[in-house]
Design a protein around this motif. Structure first.
Motif, PDB file in Angstrom:
ATOM      1  N   MET A   6       5.230 -11.170 -35.873  1.00  0.00           N
ATOM      2  CA  MET A   6       6.535 -11.822 -35.942  1.00  0.00           C
ATOM      3  C   MET A   6       7.492 -11.326 -34.856  1.00  0.00           C
ATOM      4  SD  MET A   6       6.791 -11.839 -40.109  1.00  0.00           S
ATOM      5  CE  MET A   6       8.266 -12.797 -40.251  1.00  0.00           C
ATOM      6  N   ASP A   7       6.969 -11.071 -33.689  1.00  0.00           N
ATOM      7  CA  ASP A   7       7.749 -10.571 -32.546  1.00  0.00           C
ATOM      8  C   ASP A   7       8.486  -9.257 -32.842  1.00  0.00           C
ATOM      9  OD1 ASP A   7       7.003 -12.519 -30.731  1.00  0.00           O
ATOM     10  OD2 ASP A   7       8.622 -13.880 -31.335  1.00  0.00           O
ATOM     11  N   LEU A   8       7.967  -8.487 -33.795  1.00  0.00           N
ATOM     12  CA  LEU A   8       8.606  -7.220 -34.162  1.00  0.00           C
ATOM     13  C   LEU A   8       7.873  -6.014 -33.590  1.00  0.00           C
ATOM     14  CD1 LEU A   8       9.417  -7.976 -37.906  1.00  0.00           C
ATOM     15  CD2 LEU A   8      11.006  -7.983 -35.983  1.00  0.00           C
ATOM     16  N   PHE A   9       6.556  -6.001 -33.711  1.00  0.00           N
ATOM     17  CA  PHE A   9       5.755  -4.860 -33.259  1.00  0.00           C
ATOM     18  C   PHE A   9       4.309  -5.305 -33.093  1.00  0.00           C
ATOM     19  CE2 PHE A   9       6.220  -4.783 -37.869  1.00  0.00           C
ATOM     20  CZ  PHE A   9       4.911  -4.788 -38.295  1.00  0.00           C
ATOM     21  N   PRO A  10       3.550  -4.589 -32.259  1.00  0.00           N
ATOM     22  CA  PRO A  10       2.136  -4.932 -32.112  1.00  0.00           C
ATOM     23  C   PRO A  10       1.350  -4.555 -33.375  1.00  0.00           C
ATOM     24  CG  PRO A  10       2.808  -3.287 -30.485  1.00  0.00           C
ATOM     25  CD  PRO A  10       3.981  -3.552 -31.360  1.00  0.00           C
ATOM     26  N   MET A  11       0.462  -5.442 -33.768  1.00  0.00           N
ATOM     27  CA  MET A  11      -0.326  -5.212 -34.976  1.00  0.00           C
ATOM     28  C   MET A  11      -1.348  -4.101 -34.748  1.00  0.00           C
ATOM     29  SD  MET A  11      -0.873  -9.160 -36.140  1.00  0.00           S
ATOM     30  CE  MET A  11      -1.650  -8.766 -37.689  1.00  0.00           C
ATOM     31  N   TYR A  12      -1.499  -3.249 -35.719  1.00  0.00           N
ATOM     32  CA  TYR A  12      -2.450  -2.131 -35.708  1.00  0.00           C
ATOM     33  C   TYR A  12      -2.198  -1.144 -34.567  1.00  0.00           C
ATOM     34  CZ  TYR A  12      -5.070  -4.927 -39.089  1.00  0.00           C
ATOM     35  OH  TYR A  12      -5.441  -5.663 -40.193  1.00  0.00           O
ATOM     36  N   ALA A  13      -1.014  -1.173 -34.002  1.00  0.00           N
ATOM     37  CA  ALA A  13      -0.693  -0.211 -32.937  1.00  0.00           C
ATOM     38  C   ALA A  13      -0.449   1.148 -33.580  1.00  0.00           C
ATOM     39  CB  ALA A  13       0.533  -0.661 -32.159  1.00  0.00           C
ATOM     40  N   GLY A  14      -0.898   2.177 -32.959  1.00  0.00           N
ATOM     41  CA  GLY A  14      -0.745   3.529 -33.460  1.00  0.00           C
ATOM     42  C   GLY A  14      -1.403   4.481 -32.498  1.00  0.00           C
ATOM     43  N   PRO A  15      -1.775   5.652 -32.951  1.00  0.00           N
ATOM     44  CA  PRO A  15      -2.415   6.630 -32.064  1.00  0.00           C
ATOM     45  C   PRO A  15      -3.686   6.114 -31.397  1.00  0.00           C
ATOM     46  CG  PRO A  15      -1.795   7.673 -34.129  1.00  0.00           C
ATOM     47  CD  PRO A  15      -1.527   6.200 -34.278  1.00  0.00           C
ATOM     48  N   TRP A  16      -4.385   5.187 -32.030  1.00  0.00           N
ATOM     49  CA  TRP A  16      -5.618   4.675 -31.451  1.00  0.00           C
ATOM     50  C   TRP A  16      -5.378   3.509 -30.492  1.00  0.00           C
ATOM     51  CZ3 TRP A  16      -8.669   4.358 -36.678  1.00  0.00           C
ATOM     52  CH2 TRP A  16      -8.949   5.661 -37.119  1.00  0.00           C
ATOM     53  N   VAL A  55     -10.899   8.100 -46.792  1.00  0.00           N
ATOM     54  CA  VAL A  55     -11.474   7.410 -45.632  1.00  0.00           C
ATOM     55  C   VAL A  55     -10.491   6.346 -45.142  1.00  0.00           C
ATOM     56  CG1 VAL A  55     -13.401   6.015 -44.793  1.00  0.00           C
ATOM     57  CG2 VAL A  55     -13.809   7.854 -46.454  1.00  0.00           C
ATOM     58  N   GLU A  56      -9.943   5.585 -46.077  1.00  0.00           N
ATOM     59  CA  GLU A  56      -8.957   4.569 -45.729  1.00  0.00           C
ATOM     60  C   GLU A  56      -7.734   5.210 -45.074  1.00  0.00           C
ATOM     61  OE1 GLU A  56      -8.363   1.392 -48.841  1.00  0.00           O
ATOM     62  OE2 GLU A  56      -9.677   2.767 -49.937  1.00  0.00           O
ATOM     63  N   ALA A  57      -7.326   6.366 -45.574  1.00  0.00           N
ATOM     64  CA  ALA A  57      -6.135   7.039 -45.038  1.00  0.00           C
ATOM     65  C   ALA A  57      -6.303   7.403 -43.566  1.00  0.00           C
ATOM     66  CB  ALA A  57      -5.814   8.281 -45.867  1.00  0.00           C
ATOM     67  N   VAL A  58      -7.513   7.738 -43.166  1.00  0.00           N
ATOM     68  CA  VAL A  58      -7.768   8.020 -41.741  1.00  0.00           C
ATOM     69  C   VAL A  58      -7.429   6.789 -40.904  1.00  0.00           C
ATOM     70  CG1 VAL A  58      -9.562   8.519 -40.038  1.00  0.00           C
ATOM     71  CG2 VAL A  58      -9.497   9.796 -42.193  1.00  0.00           C
ATOM     72  N   PHE A  59      -7.827   5.624 -41.374  1.00  0.00           N
ATOM     73  CA  PHE A  59      -7.524   4.386 -40.660  1.00  0.00           C
ATOM     74  C   PHE A  59      -6.027   4.060 -40.711  1.00  0.00           C
ATOM     75  CE2 PHE A  59     -12.068   3.806 -41.489  1.00  0.00           C
ATOM     76  CZ  PHE A  59     -12.502   3.464 -40.219  1.00  0.00           C
ATOM     77  N   TRP A  60      -5.395   4.324 -41.845  1.00  0.00           N
ATOM     78  CA  TRP A  60      -3.955   4.069 -41.933  1.00  0.00           C
ATOM     79  C   TRP A  60      -3.201   4.901 -40.912  1.00  0.00           C
ATOM     80  CZ3 TRP A  60      -3.928   5.102 -47.884  1.00  0.00           C
ATOM     81  CH2 TRP A  60      -4.641   4.077 -48.535  1.00  0.00           C
ATOM     82  N   LEU A  61      -3.646   6.141 -40.723  1.00  0.00           N
ATOM     83  CA  LEU A  61      -3.024   6.997 -39.716  1.00  0.00           C
ATOM     84  C   LEU A  61      -3.327   6.503 -38.302  1.00  0.00           C
ATOM     85  CD1 LEU A  61      -3.771  10.520 -41.217  1.00  0.00           C
ATOM     86  CD2 LEU A  61      -1.510   9.511 -40.870  1.00  0.00           C
ATOM     87  N   GLY A  62      -4.571   6.185 -38.032  1.00  0.00           N
ATOM     88  CA  GLY A  62      -4.978   5.762 -36.700  1.00  0.00           C
ATOM     89  C   GLY A  62      -4.361   4.454 -36.259  1.00  0.00           C
ATOM     90  N   PHE A  63      -4.141   3.551 -37.211  1.00  0.00           N
ATOM     91  CA  PHE A  63      -3.530   2.264 -36.896  1.00  0.00           C
ATOM     92  C   PHE A  63      -2.035   2.246 -37.206  1.00  0.00           C
ATOM     93  CE2 PHE A  63      -7.962   0.631 -37.892  1.00  0.00           C
ATOM     94  CZ  PHE A  63      -8.315   0.475 -36.567  1.00  0.00           C
ATOM     95  N   ASP A  64      -1.506   3.372 -37.679  1.00  0.00           N
ATOM     96  CA  ASP A  64      -0.086   3.506 -38.005  1.00  0.00           C
ATOM     97  C   ASP A  64       0.368   2.421 -38.975  1.00  0.00           C
ATOM     98  OD1 ASP A  64       2.328   4.795 -37.958  1.00  0.00           O
ATOM     99  OD2 ASP A  64       3.053   3.782 -36.156  1.00  0.00           O
ATOM    100  N   LEU A  65      -0.329   2.332 -40.105  1.00  0.00           N
ATOM    101  CA  LEU A  65      -0.022   1.333 -41.134  1.00  0.00           C
ATOM    102  C   LEU A  65       0.788   1.987 -42.249  1.00  0.00           C
ATOM    103  CD1 LEU A  65      -3.559  -0.320 -41.383  1.00  0.00           C
ATOM    104  CD2 LEU A  65      -1.564  -1.168 -40.131  1.00  0.00           C
ATOM    105  N   PRO A  66       2.068   1.636 -42.383  1.00  0.00           N
ATOM    106  CA  PRO A  66       2.897   2.311 -43.389  1.00  0.00           C
ATOM    107  C   PRO A  66       2.700   1.803 -44.819  1.00  0.00           C
ATOM    108  CG  PRO A  66       4.228   0.780 -42.122  1.00  0.00           C
ATOM    109  CD  PRO A  66       2.852   0.765 -41.511  1.00  0.00           C
ATOM    110  N   PHE A  67       2.533   0.499 -45.003  1.00  0.00           N
ATOM    111  CA  PHE A  67       2.496  -0.044 -46.359  1.00  0.00           C
ATOM    112  C   PHE A  67       1.229   0.272 -47.144  1.00  0.00           C
ATOM    113  CE2 PHE A  67       5.633  -2.848 -44.277  1.00  0.00           C
ATOM    114  CZ  PHE A  67       6.730  -2.471 -45.049  1.00  0.00           C
ATOM    115  N   PRO A  68       0.062   0.366 -46.511  1.00  0.00           N
ATOM    116  CA  PRO A  68      -1.118   0.720 -47.299  1.00  0.00           C
ATOM    117  C   PRO A  68      -0.986   2.056 -48.036  1.00  0.00           C
ATOM    118  CG  PRO A  68      -1.826  -0.256 -45.272  1.00  0.00           C
ATOM    119  CD  PRO A  68      -0.324  -0.071 -45.175  1.00  0.00           C
ATOM    120  N   TRP A  69      -0.150   2.952 -47.540  1.00  0.00           N
ATOM    121  CA  TRP A  69       0.059   4.220 -48.247  1.00  0.00           C
ATOM    122  C   TRP A  69       0.615   3.959 -49.641  1.00  0.00           C
ATOM    123  CZ3 TRP A  69      -1.884   8.668 -46.544  1.00  0.00           C
ATOM    124  CH2 TRP A  69      -2.207   8.768 -45.188  1.00  0.00           C
TER     125      TRP A  69
END
Length: 136
Positions: free
Chosen positions: A39-49, A95-109
């Motif tokens: 939605m022109d707000l941020f890149p999807m799945y952007a994070g440390p990876w 295991v999922e939390a590793v991906f949440w961190l790597g993709f910088d996903l706040p809501f899955p937490w």
């Protein structure tokens, strides 16, 4: 049984919102060389990876999708009253939390904490039922 079913529904919502989009995001990344915007707000799945090579990033996205699909299957097992679904759902959370961190996903937490608590409470209620299935 109700706690396990609520956790299952939360898992399926999470899978639909964050797992399934990994497919079109992967395609977009490979075609364009950069991540699509949400939605022109941020890149999807952007994070440390985000800085990884395109194919490496897509491989991680597909691994995340696989983990989410397994979590969805565990939720289905839990929905049907199986102890194995609850145990697998709890085991997959780190295991999922590793991906949440790597993709910088706040809501899955938030989903993860709720799912973990509900699965743990449902699992604790099974200790009173030796046959290994949830009542109800």
């Amino acid at each position: 049984m109700r706690k396990a079913r609520i956790a299952a529904v939360l898992t399926w919502i999470y899978a639909a919102a964050f797992g399934i989009p990994a497919i079109p995001v992967s395609i977009y990344l490979l075609q364009n060389g950069y991540l699509p915007m949400f939605m022109d707000l941020f890149p999807m799945y952007a994070g440390p990876w985000d800085g990884l090579d395109g194919w490496v990033f897509v491989t991680l996205l597909m691994a995340f999708l696989l983990v989410v699909l397994v979590a969805s299957w565990a939720a289905w097992l839990a929905w049907r009253g199986r102890r194995s679904g609850l145990v697998l759902g709890l085991a997959l959370l780190p295991v999922e939390a590793v991906f949440w961190l790597g993709f910088d996903l706040p809501f899955p937490w938030l989903f993860g904490v709720a799912r973990g608590l509900l699965d743990a409470l449902a699992l604790m209620s099974l200790r009173q039922r030796p046959q290994g299935r949830l009542a109800g």
